[in-house]
Design a protein around this motif. Structure first.
Motif, PDB file in Angstrom:
ATOM      1  N   GLU A 130     -11.323  29.577  14.331  1.00 49.98           N
ATOM      2  CA  GLU A 130     -11.502  28.124  14.283  1.00 49.98           C
ATOM      3  C   GLU A 130     -12.449  27.797  13.139  1.00 49.98           C
ATOM      4  O   GLU A 130     -13.467  28.463  12.947  1.00 49.98           O
ATOM      5  N   LEU A 131     -12.112  26.764  12.365  1.00 52.90           N
ATOM      6  CA  LEU A 131     -12.946  26.398  11.226  1.00 52.90           C
ATOM      7  C   LEU A 131     -14.191  25.660  11.679  1.00 52.90           C
ATOM      8  O   LEU A 131     -14.250  25.109  12.785  1.00 52.90           O
ATOM      9  N   ALA A 132     -15.186  25.626  10.802  1.00 49.73           N
ATOM     10  CA  ALA A 132     -16.450  24.968  11.103  1.00 49.73           C
ATOM     11  C   ALA A 132     -16.241  23.461  11.246  1.00 49.73           C
ATOM     12  O   ALA A 132     -15.352  22.873  10.617  1.00 49.73           O
ATOM     13  N   LYS A 133     -17.056  22.850  12.084  1.00 53.53           N
ATOM     14  CA  LYS A 133     -16.919  21.414  12.317  1.00 53.53           C
ATOM     15  C   LYS A 133     -17.185  20.604  11.059  1.00 53.53           C
ATOM     16  O   LYS A 133     -16.667  19.507  10.896  1.00 53.53           O
ATOM     17  N   ALA A 134     -18.003  21.134  10.153  1.00 49.72           N
ATOM     18  CA  ALA A 134     -18.307  20.419   8.915  1.00 49.72           C
ATOM     19  C   ALA A 134     -17.064  20.255   8.048  1.00 49.72           C
ATOM     20  O   ALA A 134     -16.957  19.288   7.282  1.00 49.72           O
ATOM     21  N   GLU A 135     -16.114  21.166   8.153  1.00 49.82           N
ATOM     22  CA  GLU A 135     -14.909  21.120   7.320  1.00 49.82           C
ATOM     23  C   GLU A 135     -13.760  20.361   7.979  1.00 49.82           C
ATOM     24  O   GLU A 135     -12.812  19.975   7.299  1.00 49.82           O
ATOM     25  N   THR A 136     -13.827  20.136   9.285  1.00 51.42           N
ATOM     26  CA  THR A 136     -12.674  19.575   9.983  1.00 51.42           C
ATOM     27  C   THR A 136     -12.351  18.162   9.525  1.00 51.42           C
ATOM     28  O   THR A 136     -11.180  17.813   9.395  1.00 51.42           O
ATOM     29  N   LYS A 137     -13.365  17.355   9.258  1.00 49.36           N
ATOM     30  CA  LYS A 137     -13.118  15.965   8.847  1.00 49.36           C
ATOM     31  C   LYS A 137     -12.363  15.920   7.517  1.00 49.36           C
ATOM     32  O   LYS A 137     -11.395  15.187   7.355  1.00 49.36           O
ATOM     33  N   ARG A 138     -12.803  16.749   6.565  1.00 44.70           N
ATOM     34  CA  ARG A 138     -12.170  16.795   5.240  1.00 44.70           C
ATOM     35  C   ARG A 138     -10.740  17.305   5.343  1.00 44.70           C
ATOM     36  O   ARG A 138      -9.822  16.755   4.727  1.00 44.70           O
ATOM     37  N   ILE A 139     -10.520  18.327   6.140  1.00 42.45           N
ATOM     38  CA  ILE A 139      -9.194  18.929   6.241  1.00 42.45           C
ATOM     39  C   ILE A 139      -8.233  18.011   6.993  1.00 42.45           C
ATOM     40  O   ILE A 139      -7.068  17.900   6.631  1.00 42.45           O
ATOM     41  N   LYS A 140      -8.709  17.328   8.022  1.00 44.97           N
ATOM     42  CA  LYS A 140      -7.852  16.387   8.732  1.00 44.97           C
ATOM     43  C   LYS A 140      -7.400  15.248   7.821  1.00 44.97           C
ATOM     44  O   LYS A 140      -6.272  14.767   7.920  1.00 44.97           O
ATOM     45  N   LYS A 141      -8.268  14.845   6.916  1.00 45.71           N
ATOM     46  CA  LYS A 141      -7.899  13.802   5.943  1.00 45.71           C
ATOM     47  C   LYS A 141      -6.815  14.310   5.014  1.00 45.71           C
ATOM     48  O   LYS A 141      -5.865  13.596   4.677  1.00 45.71           O
ATOM     49  N   LEU A 142      -6.928  15.580   4.585  1.00 48.63           N
ATOM     50  CA  LEU A 142      -5.916  16.166   3.722  1.00 48.63           C
ATOM     51  C   LEU A 142      -4.575  16.307   4.442  1.00 48.63           C
ATOM     52  O   LEU A 142      -3.517  16.170   3.836  1.00 48.63           O
ATOM     53  N   LEU A 143      -4.626  16.577   5.743  1.00 49.74           N
ATOM     54  CA  LEU A 143      -3.392  16.731   6.510  1.00 49.74           C
ATOM     55  C   LEU A 143      -2.773  15.390   6.893  1.00 49.74           C
ATOM     56  O   LEU A 143      -1.678  15.345   7.422  1.00 49.74           O
ATOM     57  N   GLY A 144      -3.504  14.308   6.654  1.00 52.11           N
ATOM     58  CA  GLY A 144      -2.985  12.973   6.995  1.00 52.11           C
ATOM     59  C   GLY A 144      -3.089  12.662   8.467  1.00 52.11           C
ATOM     60  O   GLY A 144      -2.215  12.003   9.030  1.00 52.11           O
ATOM     61  N   ARG A 145      -4.141  13.131   9.152  1.00 54.16           N
ATOM     62  CA  ARG A 145      -4.318  12.893  10.583  1.00 54.16           C
ATOM     63  C   ARG A 145      -5.566  12.132  10.869  1.00 54.16           C
ATOM     64  O   ARG A 145      -6.465  12.088  10.141  1.00 54.16           O
ATOM     65  N   MET A 192       0.839  -1.180   0.000  1.00 52.18           N
ATOM     66  CA  MET A 192       0.000   0.000   0.000  1.00 52.18           C
ATOM     67  C   MET A 192       0.889   1.250   0.000  1.00 52.18           C
ATOM     68  O   MET A 192       1.885   1.305   0.724  1.00 52.18           O
ATOM     69  N   PRO A 193       0.539   2.274  -0.818  1.00 51.79           N
ATOM     70  CA  PRO A 193       1.397   3.458  -0.875  1.00 51.79           C
ATOM     71  C   PRO A 193       1.321   4.298   0.391  1.00 51.79           C
ATOM     72  O   PRO A 193       0.387   4.177   1.178  1.00 51.79           O
ATOM     73  N   LYS A 194       2.334   5.134   0.546  1.00 52.26           N
ATOM     74  CA  LYS A 194       2.376   6.007   1.719  1.00 52.26           C
ATOM     75  C   LYS A 194       1.265   7.054   1.653  1.00 52.26           C
ATOM     76  O   LYS A 194       0.886   7.494   0.573  1.00 52.26           O
ATOM     77  N   MET A 195       0.772   7.452   2.821  1.00 49.61           N
ATOM     78  CA  MET A 195      -0.185   8.548   2.902  1.00 49.61           C
ATOM     79  C   MET A 195       0.614   9.843   2.910  1.00 49.61           C
ATOM     80  O   MET A 195       1.445  10.055   3.799  1.00 49.61           O
ATOM     81  N   LYS A 196       0.392  10.676   1.922  1.00 53.90           N
ATOM     82  CA  LYS A 196       1.123  11.938   1.855  1.00 53.90           C
ATOM     83  C   LYS A 196       0.175  13.078   2.213  1.00 53.90           C
ATOM     84  O   LYS A 196      -0.924  13.159   1.664  1.00 53.90           O
ATOM     85  N   PRO A 197       0.583  13.966   3.101  1.00 56.26           N
ATOM     86  CA  PRO A 197      -0.273  15.101   3.429  1.00 56.26           C
ATOM     87  C   PRO A 197      -0.324  16.102   2.278  1.00 56.26           C
ATOM     88  O   PRO A 197       0.614  16.204   1.488  1.00 56.26           O
ATOM     89  N   HIS A 198      -1.404  16.820   2.181  1.00 57.01           N
ATOM     90  CA  HIS A 198      -1.580  17.842   1.153  1.00 57.01           C
ATOM     91  C   HIS A 198      -0.764  19.071   1.567  1.00 57.01           C
ATOM     92  O   HIS A 198      -1.115  19.753   2.532  1.00 57.01           O
ATOM     93  N   SER A 199       0.325  19.332   0.852  1.00 60.05           N
ATOM     94  CA  SER A 199       1.257  20.376   1.287  1.00 60.05           C
ATOM     95  C   SER A 199       0.622  21.759   1.233  1.00 60.05           C
ATOM     96  O   SER A 199       0.935  22.619   2.056  1.00 60.05           O
ATOM     97  N   GLY A 200      -0.295  21.987   0.289  1.00 56.02           N
ATOM     98  CA  GLY A 200      -0.964  23.281   0.204  1.00 56.02           C
ATOM     99  C   GLY A 200      -1.864  23.545   1.391  1.00 56.02           C
ATOM    100  O   GLY A 200      -1.924  24.657   1.904  1.00 56.02           O
TER     101      GLY A 200
END
Length: 64
Positions: free
Chosen positions: A49-64, A1-9
């Motif tokens: 602080e960002l809205a809770k609706a966006e936190t799940k998507r952004i945490k996935k992009l950050l690799g957390r 399985m490939p490495k999970m890379k965080p979204h640098s932007g």
């Protein structure tokens, strides 16, 4: 399985607090500032602080 890379932007745009909240600069203070009232531009400074609706998507992009 490939490495999970965080979204640098996304990593440059947001920060995680110690408790796991996501904080970013407030939107609306980049351009067309002459038409905006100075009270409005002062209110838009700083981080929020960002809205809770966006936190799940952004945490996935950050690799957390």
């Amino acid at each position: 399985m490939p490495k999970m890379k965080p979204h640098s932007g996304m990593g440059k745009r947001v920060k995680m607090t110690g408790k796991g909240k996501i904080v970013s600069e407030q939107a609306g203070k980049r351009h067309l500032l002459e038409g905006k009232a100075s009270t409005r531009t002062r209110r838009l400074t700083g981080t929020v602080e960002l809205a809770k609706a966006e936190t799940k998507r952004i945490k996935k992009l950050l690799g957390r």
